[in-house]
Design a protein around this motif. Structure first.
Motif, PDB file in Angstrom:
ATOM      1  N   LYS A 171       0.849  -1.185   0.000  1.00 60.81           N
ATOM      2  CA  LYS A 171       0.000   0.000   0.000  1.00 60.81           C
ATOM      3  C   LYS A 171       0.890   1.242   0.000  1.00 60.81           C
ATOM      4  O   LYS A 171       1.848   1.316   0.763  1.00 60.81           O
ATOM      5  N   SER A 172       0.589   2.204  -0.841  1.00 66.52           N
ATOM      6  CA  SER A 172       1.414   3.410  -0.909  1.00 66.52           C
ATOM      7  C   SER A 172       1.280   4.212   0.385  1.00 66.52           C
ATOM      8  O   SER A 172       0.190   4.489   0.856  1.00 66.52           O
ATOM      9  N   ALA A 173       2.428   4.554   0.968  1.00 67.62           N
ATOM     10  CA  ALA A 173       2.455   5.343   2.201  1.00 67.62           C
ATOM     11  C   ALA A 173       2.677   6.824   1.888  1.00 67.62           C
ATOM     12  O   ALA A 173       2.611   7.672   2.772  1.00 67.62           O
ATOM     13  N   SER A 174       2.969   7.114   0.632  1.00 61.47           N
ATOM     14  CA  SER A 174       3.133   8.465   0.118  1.00 61.47           C
ATOM     15  C   SER A 174       2.791   8.389  -1.367  1.00 61.47           C
ATOM     16  O   SER A 174       2.402   7.341  -1.858  1.00 61.47           O
ATOM     17  N   ASP A 175       2.946   9.479  -2.076  1.00 61.79           N
ATOM     18  CA  ASP A 175       2.826   9.381  -3.524  1.00 61.79           C
ATOM     19  C   ASP A 175       3.965   8.507  -4.014  1.00 61.79           C
ATOM     20  O   ASP A 175       5.116   8.693  -3.619  1.00 61.79           O
ATOM     21  N   VAL A 176       3.649   7.503  -4.850  1.00 61.37           N
ATOM     22  CA  VAL A 176       4.626   6.496  -5.263  1.00 61.37           C
ATOM     23  C   VAL A 176       4.666   6.387  -6.777  1.00 61.37           C
ATOM     24  O   VAL A 176       3.615   6.385  -7.425  1.00 61.37           O
ATOM     25  N   VAL A 177       5.867   6.284  -7.301  1.00 60.58           N
ATOM     26  CA  VAL A 177       6.063   5.980  -8.723  1.00 60.58           C
ATOM     27  C   VAL A 177       6.770   4.631  -8.787  1.00 60.58           C
ATOM     28  O   VAL A 177       7.799   4.440  -8.143  1.00 60.58           O
ATOM     29  N   ILE A 178       6.163   3.688  -9.516  1.00 61.09           N
ATOM     30  CA  ILE A 178       6.763   2.366  -9.677  1.00 61.09           C
ATOM     31  C   ILE A 178       6.910   2.069 -11.164  1.00 61.09           C
ATOM     32  O   ILE A 178       6.219   2.646 -11.993  1.00 61.09           O
ATOM     33  N   TYR A 179       7.808   1.165 -11.455  1.00 62.23           N
ATOM     34  CA  TYR A 179       7.935   0.675 -12.827  1.00 62.23           C
ATOM     35  C   TYR A 179       8.266  -0.785 -12.799  1.00 62.23           C
ATOM     36  O   TYR A 179       8.501  -1.366 -11.764  1.00 62.23           O
TER      37      TYR A 179
END
Length: 89
Positions: A81-89
């Motif tokens: 779960k994202s705990a902040s704004d998250v960028v993943i790839y």
């Protein structure tokens, strides 16, 4: 992994953005087709218990999520779960 294989893999990747408190993976769900590398932000690894959702671990830039399949598990062991704004790839 050879450089050519790594470049081929990177060519098929995509970037995803998650706002705070969005689920990326769900506990006990079947594995999806992707593993994810966190580029930016913080992801909480949580587990459902009788007392509610409990924090299991935290992940940040450079960490990988969604690799339970490579540990012989049939489904995700935890939710991500994202705990902040998250960028993943």
């Amino acid at each position: 992994m050879e450089l050519a294989d790594l470049l081929e893999l990177a060519n098929h990747g995509r970037v995803k953005f998650h706002e705070i408190d969005e689920y990326i993976l769900w506990e006990k769900a079947a594995h999806g087709p992707h593993v994810f590398v966190i580029q930016q932000g913080t992801v909480s690894i949580v587990q459902a218990t009788a007392k509610g959702e409990q924090l299991f671990d935290m992940r940040g830039p450079g960490d990988v999520i969604g690799i339970d399949r490579f540990h012989g598990l049939a489904a995700n062991a935890h939710s991500a779960k994202s705990a902040s704004d998250v960028v993943i790839y």
